[in-house]
Every structure is written in C-alpha cells, then in structure tokens.
Design a protein around this motif. Structure first.
Motif, PDB file in Angstrom:
ATOM      1  N   GLN B  16       0.828  -1.215   0.000  1.00  0.00           N
ATOM      2  CA  GLN B  16       0.000   0.000   0.000  1.00  0.00           C
ATOM      3  C   GLN B  16       0.858   1.259   0.000  1.00  0.00           C
ATOM      4  OE1 GLN B  16      -3.468  -0.249   0.002  1.00  0.00           O
ATOM      5  NE2 GLN B  16      -3.205  -2.462  -0.124  1.00  0.00           N
ATOM      6  N   ALA B  17       2.104   1.123  -0.459  1.00  0.00           N
ATOM      7  CA  ALA B  17       2.994   2.285  -0.495  1.00  0.00           C
ATOM      8  C   ALA B  17       2.556   3.238  -1.584  1.00  0.00           C
ATOM      9  CB  ALA B  17       4.430   1.828  -0.745  1.00  0.00           C
ATOM     10  N   PRO B  18       2.792   4.547  -1.416  1.00  0.00           N
ATOM     11  CA  PRO B  18       3.423   5.170  -0.251  1.00  0.00           C
ATOM     12  C   PRO B  18       2.456   5.577   0.862  1.00  0.00           C
ATOM     13  CG  PRO B  18       3.194   6.778  -2.004  1.00  0.00           C
ATOM     14  CD  PRO B  18       2.567   5.509  -2.506  1.00  0.00           C
ATOM     15  N   ALA B  19       1.134   5.321   0.686  1.00  0.00           N
ATOM     16  CA  ALA B  19       0.160   5.842   1.663  1.00  0.00           C
ATOM     17  C   ALA B  19       0.427   5.307   3.064  1.00  0.00           C
ATOM     18  CB  ALA B  19      -1.261   5.478   1.214  1.00  0.00           C
ATOM     19  N   VAL B  20       0.614   3.965   3.173  1.00  0.00           N
ATOM     20  CA  VAL B  20       0.813   3.370   4.501  1.00  0.00           C
ATOM     21  C   VAL B  20       2.101   3.895   5.142  1.00  0.00           C
ATOM     22  CG1 VAL B  20       1.463   1.207   5.632  1.00  0.00           C
ATOM     23  CG2 VAL B  20      -0.594   1.293   4.234  1.00  0.00           C
ATOM     24  N   VAL B  21       3.125   4.151   4.317  1.00  0.00           N
ATOM     25  CA  VAL B  21       4.401   4.637   4.851  1.00  0.00           C
ATOM     26  C   VAL B  21       4.219   6.028   5.467  1.00  0.00           C
ATOM     27  CG1 VAL B  21       6.790   5.223   4.276  1.00  0.00           C
ATOM     28  CG2 VAL B  21       5.691   3.254   3.190  1.00  0.00           C
ATOM     29  N   VAL B  22       3.574   6.912   4.715  1.00  0.00           N
ATOM     30  CA  VAL B  22       3.393   8.284   5.210  1.00  0.00           C
ATOM     31  C   VAL B  22       2.456   8.303   6.421  1.00  0.00           C
ATOM     32  CG1 VAL B  22       2.525  10.588   4.625  1.00  0.00           C
ATOM     33  CG2 VAL B  22       3.895   9.313   2.952  1.00  0.00           C
ATOM     34  N   HIS B  23       1.355   7.571   6.335  1.00  0.00           N
ATOM     35  CA  HIS B  23       0.410   7.563   7.470  1.00  0.00           C
ATOM     36  C   HIS B  23       1.014   6.859   8.677  1.00  0.00           C
ATOM     37  CE1 HIS B  23      -2.864   7.981   4.182  1.00  0.00           C
ATOM     38  NE2 HIS B  23      -2.432   9.161   4.581  1.00  0.00           N
ATOM     39  N   GLY B  24       1.816   5.809   8.438  1.00  0.00           N
ATOM     40  CA  GLY B  24       2.500   5.118   9.539  1.00  0.00           C
ATOM     41  C   GLY B  24       3.491   6.047  10.224  1.00  0.00           C
ATOM     42  N   ALA B  25       4.214   6.837   9.428  1.00  0.00           N
ATOM     43  CA  ALA B  25       5.169   7.800   9.994  1.00  0.00           C
ATOM     44  C   ALA B  25       4.423   8.871  10.791  1.00  0.00           C
ATOM     45  CB  ALA B  25       5.994   8.439   8.875  1.00  0.00           C
TER      46      ALA B  25
END
Lengths: 359, 359
Positions: B16-25
């Motif tokens: 689900q990158a990059p959405a999960v990466v940004v929201h996870g951060a």
C-alpha cells in the motif's frame, strides 16, 4: 492372504497404560469386528481388564512379560536391557509373522531403536522416517520426517516422499497424493542443496503422486499438499511449533471466553461450533505416528492419548496392514529416477564426516 | 550524541505504499515527537501525501528518486540495477550517517542483499541474521535466523544468540534475556553437531543473558524463553508454520462462529474478548524484522502491514537506534568463549564445499 488382521499391542506403553490400551482396543474392535489382538504386558495389570471386556477377550491373545520400557529410558538402554519388554515382544511378533502390525504408546526413542533393530530397514531404503497425520483446513495431511534423522541428503528426502505418498494412499485413501518439499520459498532457486537436488529427482521420476515442488511452512495448515516432506530436524521443530501455536491460541481463546460474563454466555451459545473446532484440532483424532521404511509395520500412539486416540492409532495400523504398505513402498521406489550407485559414496562420506566430528 | 534520531523511510516499499508509509510515519510521530524522518521515493506519489500532513512534513525531509525495487525482483537484479532505488538510497543514508536507521516494507530478498552490500557485515560477525518478534502466551519473544542463512555452523548460532539477546534488551527492555537454542529435544545429547557445539560455547561464555540450553518447537508459543535461536532454514519454516497454524485456527474459529444462529449470537457477546485475542496475535502488533550484524540498522516491515503495523516497525527502529544496538552487539561478542582463529578454516572449507557443489 490371511483372513483377518492381527494387531500386536504393547499393553504397558503410555501414560494411562494398560487401561487406555485395553479400552482403546475395545473401541477399535467395534469399528473393525474382524481384527484380532495380541496383548503384551504384565499379567496382573492386563488380565483383569481383559476379563472385564469379554467381547474383546474373545478376539485376543495375551502374552505375559515382567519387563517394561520406562518413559525416561534412553534408546541405547532399551536396546541393551529391554529385549524382553512388552514393547520389544510386540515388535518381535511382527517380525515372526504372528502379527501384521504393532502399536505402542511408549517411549518414542526406545520404540524407534527397537523397531529398527528388530525389523531392520527395507533393502531399498537408506533411512527409515517417522510420519504422522496433521489437521489442515481441508482435512488431514501426512508429514515426515518428524525426528528420526537429524541430517538428510537428497536421496533420503526422495525416499521420504515415496514412503509418505504410499502412506497417504493407504491411510487417507488418495490415488495420487499431492507431495510438497518443505522449503524457505517456492521458487526453484531457493533452499539448500539437499532440497534442490531432491526436487530435481522427483520432477523427473515416474511415481504414483503429484509432485508439487516446494512449499512453505504456512502452506501446511492450509492443506496445500497431502504429503509434507522435510528432514527430521526441521520436521520435528515445525510439528512442535504447530502444536505449540495451537496450544497458545487454545489458551488465549479460553482466556477470552472467561474475560467477562458476556463472553461466558457467548461461549455457551457458540459451544457446539467450538467443540467441532476442538475435535478437528484434537491430536487424538490424528493419532498414530508411523515408522516407515522397515521390514514390518509399527505405529506410535501419543503417550497421553485418550481411549478414542488409541483406537485411532489402531485404525491407522489396520489401514497400513490392510493395504500392504510395505509392498507399495518397495514397488514405488522402482519408479525413482535416482542413480543409487552414484549416491552411495556421498552417504559414506557423510558418515565419515559425522564420525570424525564426534571423535 | 545527536539530539534527535532521524529515520530513513523507503516510501515506495510495500503493498500500500506510499500511503501506509506516510500515514505510519504520521502515527509514529505522535508517539515519538522528537524523531525526524527522511522519505525516499517518487515525488508525484509522495509529496501530495506529505502536503496533506503538515505536522509530519515539519519534521521530514524528502529525497526524490524515480527508481523503485519491484516485489518480484530477484536480489541479484536489485544489486545490479536498483542502486538508485528508494530502498537503496534509504540504506545509503544510514551508511553516510545522515540517518540512524532505515525502514522498508519492500521486497525482503532485495532489502537483505542491498543492506548487506551497502552497509557490510560487522568485523566481528561471520553472517548477519534476520530477527523478528513473535507473540507468546507471556508476551513476545525474539526469533532468529528467519531465512538469511540456510546453513549455519556452531559459531553462527552463537553469534545469533548474542545478537538476539542484544535485540531483546533494546526492544523488549529486558536486562538478562532468557535465550534458548531450538532443537528436537531438551537433553544435552539431542540434535545435530552444530546445536550441541553452540550450546557448549554459550554455557561457558560470560554474556548478559540467561542461557537456557535447548528448547523444543512447542516452547516458543508458551514463552519459555525471550530469544529463540536457530538456523535460517528451520527458523523460516517454523515461523511460517506458526503463522499458518494461526491462520488455520482463525479460519476454523470463524467457521465455528458462523455455523449456526446461536453461534453468531455467541460471537456478538464474546466479541470484545475475541478482539483482544486477535490483537495479541495480529502480525501488525509484532511488525518489524531486523537484519542484525551489519554496520548499520535496517528494519523490514511486512509488505502488507497496516498503518498501525508500519508505526510499530518504526517503533522497533527507534528502540534499536536509541539504545545503540550495534555497539551492544560488538561489546557482547567480546564475552564469547570461542576460539575464532580455530573456527576460521572450518568456515573457509564450508565455502569451498558450497562452491564445488554449485559448480
């Protein structure tokens, strides 16, 4: 061919022996009315139980011995000192042709050592293996080796595949079992040399199985194949990891149902479904590990098996004997595309390495 | 020492990158307000997400690259062709000292290959290992190696023990983690030469851990030790067998709750407890595998991690960097009672054998 099968029972093996053995045989007799039994054990302990089960007694014979293999006995000690034990005599009766298969819930190491010593390995087999049934989402699968051999070469893995497939044909009633080699990935390039070479041999062999290549650990529970083949170290660890995970989740589910009054009530309502689930995962319904590759059939029941579990193990023994598993294995090995002459020096060298290492 | 930690994020790795990466951060920033981030990825994909999260953007830097490692890329291809990928640049930033640790949810094989190539193995380590957290009845444990090395000798297993214990100290906050070697029995005589020799070395070493000797597969889920050490073949198979069993039981529990109207009602009542159970077993709550033994810290998130899971992986990264895991490992290895000079020819011979085998 004999008119009825005769099962040798080590009446003294297992946590609840001899009661579970006699009651398990009684239950098996109801399911297989034509089968005969020979009990091996201490007269004082076993005879009263048989006297109390007249229908079972009618199809049974009893052989007395004072000697019993203890749960904590090392295999070496059993080989040296327990040759007159109920376990050893049950196996001897198979060797002598008096019985078709032996069942014991006693000490696993001692049983494997005695079975290998008394029955000897089949001429076409390098190493016997321990196989068992496991629950999957689709039903059951066969897994081997579960600990008889800590190190295995490619030809051992091929033999395990042939033996496991023959076992699945007799016990699961499948025509062409799907066989998978356990590996760390499904791609051809993954894994150690042993699994890669074994896969190559199986791909080019003509065998009554559908070889599915490599499978990963998570595909066992999903029921992706009927037979899961691996070395005894990995197989033993994986089997116990699976059992440990089932126990862990069982404890957590129990905790969850006890966490509140609502949850307790919920359990009462869902109980029937939950019991079905528990039954499917219950080791007693998949009981009966088998030492494959010997000149005779031996079944190992869980030491803590219930009466139902012991009867299941007897059922596995009957299926194997009825379908003449040993004949199947010997015949199937003829279809393996393996140059046995070539593989021999490798085996010898491995033995030498092991010797020099342990020296 | 720097005032705040800086985390390199491969914004393009994961399903689900990059959405999960940004929201996870974004979620991790709420938990660790002092931490800074550097995102590596495609500007068109990542910048709009960062623009929509102004609080995160304030503590973040962005580095554009067009190159992305694909999920199906082989490690060799990633090494040859993806040296400018978001994954490689994130690791390079750790090597350059600009970031303290890198996190990626991308292709595991490519990540391990790139991390090993760019960061290099620690001078005192023969082979890096992949470690991860697993749920147990008592909480969590660390398990390694999970697949980086298919064959391991005794000194590799000792190194894994030291690295796993250091990881448990930093991430689980334990003073003296209990460490167990996975084997097919708990007795000293069981198993292959590698585990027996490793146990002997660990027993006589002075290390900040409690060495518990051998453990069996079922003791992982029970939480008998804080660190479970094994070779990469067995570890990978066992980990996936555990995951597969959890999935199997999850499906069966679901089926049981759907089996009747009573059971459905029971589920509604027990739901809260069941959700607690699911949370405890949810891989997202134990997310973050770590490549131990390199000159730099790299965390691998599950490819399918949720926002919560990705934030958990960032938390693991922060714990390791904050406690200076690499320093701990280097220091602890000094306490190992192993004659490294003597073990060297063995390693060389093993490499030679591998070469001649693959030739």
């Amino acid at each position: 061919m004999k008119k009825h099968l005769t099962i040798a029972l080590d009446a003294m093996g297992g946590d609840q022996a001899p009661a579970v053995v006699v009651h398990g045989a009684h239950l098996a007799r109801e399911r297989y009315p034509d089968v005969h039994f020979v009990f091996f054990g201490r007269s004082d302990d076993v005879q009263p139980l048989l006297d109390a089960a007249p229908l079972l007694k009618k199809v049974s014979r009893f052989v007395h011995t004072d000697d019993v293999v203890q749960a904590e006995d090392k295999p070496g000690k059993a080989l040296r000192r327990s040759r007159q034990s109920s376990m050893a005599l049950a196996i001897e009766s198979v060797k002598a042709g008096e019985c078709d298969v032996a069942v014991s819930a006693g000490n696993t190491g001692a049983l494997m050592a005695l079975a290998k010593f008394i029955l000897r390995t089949l001429p076409s087999i390098d190493r016997p293996a321990l196989a068992s049934l496991l629950p999957t989402y689709k039903g059951e699968c066969v897994m081997l080796d579960l600990g008889a051999n800590v190190e295995c070469d490619a030809s051992n893995l091929v033999e395990f595949s042939v033996m496991g497939a023959a076992f699945a044909r007799t016990v699961l009633g499948l025509q062409r079992p799907r066989v998978g080699l356990l590996n760390i990935g499904v791609e051809e390039l993954k894994g150690n040399e042993e699994v890669k070479e074994a896969a190559e041999i199986l791909r080019t062999s003509d065998l009554p199985m559908e070889f599915c290549g490599f499978i990963e650990g998570n595909m066992i529970g999903a029921g992706e194949t009927d037979v899961v083949v691996t070395d005894g170290f990995t197989g033993n660890v994986a089997l116990k990891a699976v059992e440990g995970t089932a126990q862990l989740i069982g404890r957590l589910v129990g905790d969850a149902f006890r966490s509140s009054w609502r949850a307790r009530l919920g359990y009462l309502l869902a109980r029937r479904g939950m019991n079905g689930l528990r039954d499917h995962l219950d080791p007693n319904h998949h009981n009966g590990a088998v030492m494959l590759g010997l000149n005779g059939l031996v079944v190992k029941s869980h030491g803590g098996a219930t009466v139902e579990g012991y009867a299941t193990a007897i059922g596995v023994a009957i299926d194997m004997a009825h379908h003449n598993l040993i004949h199947l294995i010997t015949k199937d090995l003829g279809g393996v595309a393996m140059d046995r002459q070539e593989s021999e020096p490798l085996t010898l060298e491995t033995d030498k390495q092991a010797e020099s290492k342990s020296a």
